[in-house]
Enzyme design. Structure first.
Site, PDB file in Angstrom:
ATOM      1  N   SER A  98       0.835  -1.201   0.000  1.00 26.23           N
ATOM      2  CA  SER A  98       0.000   0.000   0.000  1.00 26.23           C
ATOM      3  C   SER A  98       0.873   1.256   0.000  1.00 26.23           C
ATOM      4  CB  SER A  98      -0.960  -0.031   1.185  1.00 26.23           C
ATOM      5  OG  SER A  98      -1.860   1.037   1.131  1.00 26.23           O
ATOM      6  N   ASP A 242      -3.417   6.332  -3.202  1.00 28.06           N
ATOM      7  CA  ASP A 242      -2.289   5.757  -2.484  1.00 28.06           C
ATOM      8  C   ASP A 242      -1.591   4.722  -3.373  1.00 28.06           C
ATOM      9  OD1 ASP A 242      -4.225   3.778  -2.353  1.00 28.06           O
ATOM     10  OD2 ASP A 242      -3.879   3.287  -0.250  1.00 28.06           O
ATOM     11  N   ASP A 244      -1.373   1.449  -3.762  1.00 26.58           N
ATOM     12  CA  ASP A 244      -2.092   0.373  -4.448  1.00 26.58           C
ATOM     13  C   ASP A 244      -3.437   0.847  -4.989  1.00 26.58           C
ATOM     14  OD1 ASP A 244      -3.065   0.610  -1.831  1.00 26.58           O
ATOM     15  OD2 ASP A 244      -3.614  -1.497  -1.700  1.00 26.58           O
ATOM     16  N   ASP A 246      -6.248   1.820  -3.851  1.00 26.55           N
ATOM     17  CA  ASP A 246      -7.579   1.451  -3.361  1.00 26.55           C
ATOM     18  C   ASP A 246      -8.219   2.584  -2.569  1.00 26.55           C
ATOM     19  OD1 ASP A 246      -5.895   1.230  -1.150  1.00 26.55           O
ATOM     20  OD2 ASP A 246      -6.766  -0.650  -0.433  1.00 26.55           O
TER      21      ASP A 246
END
Length: 452
Positions: A98, A242, A244, A246
């Protein structure tokens, strides 16, 4: 035996590569995931970190050795992996850390239909198997090895999202997007293709070393470039994803951050227009404005603990149409109850494009209270300091206390929540009130006890 206590967290696997884990352990995680889910097939994806392709392939090999067929979707965002898990009805594994720094990597796991895997829903069992096998040796391979094949799902993912939000009536918008060298640089061009959007990209080059800034928009210093670019080009709004991709953060036409609670309320109102009378989940530290607007829009608000596994469980239990968190995670029934910042972003774009006024005026109706933001205090004795705060306010007339998640204290014109971090010696404080002066007073009073 491998010590996994430092890398197996409440909701995922995360640690420094190769110091804390490596491809050999990733292969054992793949085998354990295959065994715990008892699946015939799984889907695996990864982000742009240098270690991600190798870890992802090792995981796939570990699962295939036990006879499981693996579909690799390659570079993807976490919500793109959830899409694949939902669309194919397969358990899934996403390799990402992440917003963590470059030396980290991790695995986010889900069961078929993007159902969450956490400590109580399989992760503890996976950890136990990996620890055992790391000591005794890898498990016995299946008689027939599983296949490993590749499939690109980006276009299907984008088409699904666009089918859920109608931007046909939207007027053209100029939008700055800061991908932070993360997976938003991979997904945004395809999702936005053909929409009435003049896209101004920032840091779309996939680079897991994050050369421009951390891919963590929750930290104000990481959206400075986005804010400046929005003002420079006269954009209608800005979006930041961010690492990743999501989570999605929004800034208005002035470059001012829009509170995730305001986005939650805005999207909830739009979803309730499509699904009248629906249930909307919000965690215990979203703004008072969220349940107020849900009720005003004819919906039923349900309050839950912080964290995606709790939100997703409540979504499933109540049949909720939508859920939102203060951390900019947004969950949709139409997306297998999984979180997708991209779908929330499309809702914001549609809402802005359907009216003439600026975004700041649009979100003002959803931003009714003053708030402190999350304030972290490093304390050695978390339970002791929290108990001291509880004792202080339990003696106060006219306040209510609950411990759904940490301690929440509610008065007629203000509330605060104090929660311990799961992973660090921190207490996290959030305060909201009808005016900034009250926020400051309550904040200072609680912090004096916490840090005293």
């Amino acid at each position: 035996m491998a010590d996994l206590s430092q890398i197996v967290k409440a909701y995922d696997v995360r640690g420094v590569v190769p110091d804390q884990w490596d491809e050999a352990l990733a292969a054992l995680f793949g085998a354990a995931f295959a065994q715990v889910t008892d699946a015939n097939a799984i889907v695996v994806g990864h982000d742009m970190r240098p270690s991600s392709p190798g870890l992802s392939r090792a995981f796939a090999e570990g699962a295939a050795a036990l006879g499981v067929d693996v579909t690799e979707i390659g570079l993807c965002s976490t919500d793109e992996l959830y899409f694949a898990s939902g669309a194919f009805d397969l358990p899934g594994a996403m390799f990402t850390a992440s917003h963590n720094p470059a030396q980290y990597n991790g695995i986010k796991l889900c069961r078929a239909g993007a159902a969450p895997v956490g400590q109580d829903t399989g992760l503890a069992d996976i950890r136990a198997l990996v620890e055992r096998w790391s000591q005794e040796g890898a498990p016995q391979p299946a008689e027939t090895r599983g296949t490993i094949s590749q499939r690109d799902v980006l276009a299907d993912y984008a088409a699904h999202l666009r089918s859920l939000v109608d931007l046909a009536q939207s007027r053209p918008l100029k939008v700055v997007v800061d991908a932070g060298n993360g997976m938003g640089g991979h997904t945004v061009p395809t999702v936005f293709d053909g929409l009435p959007i003049d896209l101004v990209p920032l840091y779309f080059e996939l680079d897991g070393t994050f050369p421009n800034h951390e891919a963590n928009p929750l930290d104000p210093k990481n959206i400075v470039d986005l804010q400046a670019k929005v003002r420079e080009v006269g954009a209608d709004l800005g979006l930041a994803f961010d690492g990743d991709a999501d989570r999605c953060f929004v800034v208005d036409e002035r470059g001012e951050p829009v509170a995730p609670s305001a986005i939650t309320a805005l999207v909830a109102q739009r979803e309730l227009a499509k699904h009248p009378g629906g249930t909307v989940i919000h965690n215990c530290i979203t703004s008072w404005s969220v349940p107020e607007i849900v009720k005003e829009s004819g919906g039923t608000p349900v309050r839950t603990r912080v964290g995606h596994s709790f939100i997703k469980a409540e979504m499933a239990r109540t049949g909720a149409i939508f859920g939102g968190e203060h951390s900019a995670h947004y969950y949709f029934r139409d997306f297998w109850n999984a979180d997708t910042g991209m779908l929330a972003a499309l809702h914001v774009l549609a809402a802005r494009g359907e009216q003439d006024g600026p975004l700041s005026a649009l979100v003002a109706r959803y931003d009714r209270y003053a708030a402190s933001g999350e304030i972290n205090s490093t304390v050695a004795d978390q339970p002791g300091r929290a108990a001291a705060v509880k004792a202080t306010y339990a003696a106060r007339p006219g306040v209510q206390l609950d411990e759904l998640d940490g301690l929440t204290v509610t008065a007629p014109t203000w509330w605060f929540n104090l929660r311990a971090s799961n992973t660090e010696p921190l207490l996290r404080l959030n305060v909201e009130a009808q005016d900034a002066e009250t926020v400051a007073r309550v904040r200072d009073e609680v912090l004096a006890i916490v840090r005293g």
